[in-house]
Design a protein around this motif. Sequence first.
Motif, PDB file in Angstrom:
ATOM      1  N   GLY A 253     -34.479 -26.968   9.337  1.00  0.00           N
ATOM      2  CA  GLY A 253     -33.750 -28.109   9.657  1.00  0.00           C
ATOM      3  C   GLY A 253     -32.828 -29.220   8.961  1.00  0.00           C
ATOM      4  N   TYR A 254     -32.444 -28.412   7.979  1.00  0.00           N
ATOM      5  CA  TYR A 254     -31.449 -29.310   7.094  1.00  0.00           C
ATOM      6  C   TYR A 254     -30.517 -28.339   7.522  1.00  0.00           C
ATOM      7  CZ  TYR A 254     -29.437 -31.491   3.169  1.00  0.00           C
ATOM      8  OH  TYR A 254     -28.664 -32.013   2.079  1.00  0.00           O
ATOM      9  N   LEU A 255     -29.852 -27.384   7.397  1.00  0.00           N
ATOM     10  CA  LEU A 255     -29.298 -26.466   7.854  1.00  0.00           C
ATOM     11  C   LEU A 255     -28.487 -26.641   9.403  1.00  0.00           C
ATOM     12  CD1 LEU A 255     -27.220 -24.276   7.584  1.00  0.00           C
ATOM     13  CD2 LEU A 255     -28.555 -21.982   8.066  1.00  0.00           C
ATOM     14  N   ALA A 256     -29.450 -26.912  10.400  1.00  0.00           N
ATOM     15  CA  ALA A 256     -28.830 -27.501  11.486  1.00  0.00           C
ATOM     16  C   ALA A 256     -28.142 -28.676  11.780  1.00  0.00           C
ATOM     17  CB  ALA A 256     -29.917 -27.271  12.478  1.00  0.00           C
ATOM     18  N   GLN A 257     -28.932 -29.494  11.105  1.00  0.00           N
ATOM     19  CA  GLN A 257     -28.606 -30.459  10.692  1.00  0.00           C
ATOM     20  C   GLN A 257     -27.656 -31.008   9.742  1.00  0.00           C
ATOM     21  OE1 GLN A 257     -29.774 -33.665   7.676  1.00  0.00           O
ATOM     22  NE2 GLN A 257     -30.457 -34.965   8.617  1.00  0.00           N
ATOM     23  N   ASP A 258     -27.133 -30.011   9.362  1.00  0.00           N
ATOM     24  CA  ASP A 258     -25.520 -30.135   8.307  1.00  0.00           C
ATOM     25  C   ASP A 258     -24.559 -29.068   9.316  1.00  0.00           C
ATOM     26  OD1 ASP A 258     -24.653 -30.501   5.546  1.00  0.00           O
ATOM     27  OD2 ASP A 258     -23.139 -28.677   5.962  1.00  0.00           O
ATOM     28  N   ILE A 259     -24.938 -28.109  10.594  1.00  0.00           N
ATOM     29  CA  ILE A 259     -23.544 -27.712  11.100  1.00  0.00           C
ATOM     30  C   ILE A 259     -23.585 -28.524  12.239  1.00  0.00           C
ATOM     31  CG2 ILE A 259     -24.074 -25.875  12.760  1.00  0.00           C
ATOM     32  CD1 ILE A 259     -25.062 -24.410  11.625  1.00  0.00           C
ATOM     33  N   LEU A 260     -24.259 -29.464  13.100  1.00  0.00           N
ATOM     34  CA  LEU A 260     -24.108 -30.399  13.277  1.00  0.00           C
ATOM     35  C   LEU A 260     -23.327 -31.120  12.951  1.00  0.00           C
ATOM     36  CD1 LEU A 260     -27.522 -30.979  15.507  1.00  0.00           C
ATOM     37  CD2 LEU A 260     -25.359 -30.187  15.952  1.00  0.00           C
ATOM     38  N   LYS A 261     -23.750 -32.250  11.747  1.00  0.00           N
ATOM     39  CA  LYS A 261     -22.244 -32.993  10.638  1.00  0.00           C
ATOM     40  C   LYS A 261     -21.528 -32.798  10.418  1.00  0.00           C
ATOM     41  CE  LYS A 261     -24.498 -34.955   7.661  1.00  0.00           C
ATOM     42  NZ  LYS A 261     -25.698 -35.318   6.806  1.00  0.00           N
ATOM     43  N   THR A 262     -21.207 -31.103  10.696  1.00  0.00           N
ATOM     44  CA  THR A 262     -19.549 -30.533  10.291  1.00  0.00           C
ATOM     45  C   THR A 262     -18.817 -30.764  11.459  1.00  0.00           C
ATOM     46  OG1 THR A 262     -20.044 -29.038   8.720  1.00  0.00           O
ATOM     47  CG2 THR A 262     -18.344 -28.136   9.731  1.00  0.00           C
ATOM     48  N   LEU A 263     -20.365 -30.235  12.892  1.00  0.00           N
ATOM     49  CA  LEU A 263     -19.365 -30.297  14.156  1.00  0.00           C
ATOM     50  C   LEU A 263     -19.094 -31.736  14.970  1.00  0.00           C
ATOM     51  CD1 LEU A 263     -21.327 -27.667  16.424  1.00  0.00           C
ATOM     52  CD2 LEU A 263     -18.750 -26.985  14.839  1.00  0.00           C
ATOM     53  N   SER A 264     -19.145 -32.701  14.272  1.00  0.00           N
ATOM     54  CA  SER A 264     -18.791 -34.360  14.595  1.00  0.00           C
ATOM     55  C   SER A 264     -18.017 -34.442  13.765  1.00  0.00           C
ATOM     56  CB  SER A 264     -20.081 -35.092  14.723  1.00  0.00           C
ATOM     57  OG  SER A 264     -20.676 -35.019  13.061  1.00  0.00           O
TER      58      SER A 264
END
Length: 331
Positions: free
Chosen positions: A293-304
């Motif tokens: 969950g933390y990893l997916a959230q961070d990937i989306l944060k990077t993309l955004s």
Amino acid sequence: MALPQQHTISEDEAALYDRQIRLWGAEAQLRMRNASILIAGMRGLSNEVCKNIILAGVGSITILDHENITEQDFGSQFLIRGAALGTNRAAAAAEKARLLNPRVNVIVDQEDIVKKDDAFFQQFNIVCLVGCTIDQMIRVDDACRASEKRTGFYAANVYGFNGYIFCDLKDHHYRVERQEENAATVIIQKHHTYDSLSDVLLARFGFPTPRKLRRKVSPLLLAIQVLWQFQQQHGGRLPQSSSQEDLATMLQLRDTKLKDAQVDPAFVDDSLIQVLVSTGSAEIMPVCAVVGGYLAQDILKTLSAKDAPILNHYIYSGMEATGVVHHIKKE
């Protein structure tokens, strides 16, 4: 490989992703809508990451894995079914992953990652390796850093009760919002510069006191790096839980690793090494859920490009139920 074309957000998608758009804005959602992501290594942790990223509405996700499903996979992977035993991991997981969000293009690649050239990784916006060896992680990280597309790199894994994430975005620009006293919202542009994984592994700490050192690095991170060295010396395999010889090798590697890093070997307790040896080959689903969950959230944060991503390690201890972020530099 058919990667997504440039898309706009339709009215249906605007309604579907309404809560996300309210959270990070239409521009950020559009970036994700046009993003291509590679998840290499289909494990329990990868299942969690794929689920969250697909539900968020990215453009394309490629699942790469050349291995077939074994009985052990059913204990941690919810994207595979019992009838898929003996079939390819990526293909079996993709079948169920597509049902999560039909708008996302889920691509299957059954080739071994070691056969991929640098250009393969450089076509993605984000590359995430799960369960790979340290040599594979370093090679792919270097390829992503050389990409003209500014490919972001993540590596992660779960070892029993413990997990880690490494992030390298090279030079990442993002924005943060700040509320002023007059209730006005001010957008501030920021950026982080990242070190490569190969440089980070050469970090020296100069024999500080344990209290000062804990502010810079978790003992668990150093223990995991010892585990990587063990894999390098043993053809990529993890220590066997019942092997006293493997435990002795890990303890010896710990002493050498910490001496090179200018750290007192007692900083990484024997018991921590014993836990990694005894449980390191297992994927515990609650730990996968937290780290994934933390990893997916961070990937989306990077993309955004909104708010600061991990800089540059996240270490999770299931025994202590704690997660910490450490910025480790070569010097």
